[in-house]
Design a protein around this motif. Structure first.
Motif, PDB file in Angstrom:
ATOM      1  N   GLY A 215       0.830  -1.052   0.008  1.00  0.00           N
ATOM      2  CA  GLY A 215      -0.004   0.074  -0.040  1.00  0.00           C
ATOM      3  C   GLY A 215       0.843   1.173   0.043  1.00  0.00           C
TER       4      GLY A 215
ATOM      5  N   PRO B 132      -5.937  -1.494  -5.938  1.00  0.00           N
ATOM      6  CA  PRO B 132      -6.115  -2.545  -6.884  1.00  0.00           C
ATOM      7  C   PRO B 132      -6.775  -2.211  -8.064  1.00  0.00           C
TER       8      PRO B 132
ATOM      9  N   MET C 284       1.054  -7.974   2.041  1.00  0.00           N
ATOM     10  CA  MET C 284      -0.238  -7.222   1.437  1.00  0.00           C
ATOM     11  C   MET C 284      -1.410  -7.681   2.622  1.00  0.00           C
TER      12      MET C 284
ATOM     13  N   ALA D  35      -6.978  -5.737   0.489  1.00  0.00           N
ATOM     14  CA  ALA D  35      -6.314  -5.553  -0.558  1.00  0.00           C
ATOM     15  C   ALA D  35      -6.324  -7.028  -1.217  1.00  0.00           C
TER      16      ALA D  35
ATOM     17  N   TRP E 283      -9.711  -7.699  -2.349  1.00  0.00           N
ATOM     18  CA  TRP E 283     -10.103  -6.648  -3.491  1.00  0.00           C
ATOM     19  C   TRP E 283      -9.326  -7.400  -4.860  1.00  0.00           C
TER      20      TRP E 283
END
Length: 120
Positions: A23, A59, A75, A79, A82
């Motif tokens: 991120g 994403p 991660m 996420a 997604w």
């Protein structure tokens, strides 16, 4: 062609350093892999959401690049979900360098996903 996106801490492409946190990476390296499982090309894209992002923005951005796979050092669960919903394979457990990580992925040495358990 298979398209693989890797997280990076810089804009040096395949010569760059992997980002261990999906991120907050500053750049993404998009590698196109040919039918012989060889790197056909690689391009660098700045992460437009590196400083601040809402769930799903990164994403969706990676999907807009045409990615089939995303490779990151780590991660979070949101996420990962997604990407699963978008049909993009998630792989975690990167090496220190972008090229080294991509080669390890292509050789089957980097595979699967484990969720980051970090506090914000």
């Amino acid at each position: 062609m298979k398209k693989i996106v890797l997280t990076a801490n810089d804009d040096r492409g395949l010569s760059g350093e992997m980002s261990m946190h999906f991120g907050h990476c500053s750049h993404f390296v998009l590698a196109q892999i040919d039918s012989d499982n060889k790197i056909a090309s690689a391009e660098v894209h700045p992460n437009p959401y590196a400083e601040r992002h809402e769930p799903g923005q990164i994403p969706e951005f990676i999907k807009s690049l045409g990615a089939d796979v995303v490779v990151a050092g780590g991660m979070g669960a949101k996420a990962i979900q997604w990407f699963n919903n978008l049909g993009i394979e998630v792989v975690t457990g990167a090496r220190s360098g972008v090229a080294e990580t991509l080669d390890a992925y292509l050789d089957g040495m980097v595979a699967g996903v484990s969720e980051c358990k970090h506090e914000h």
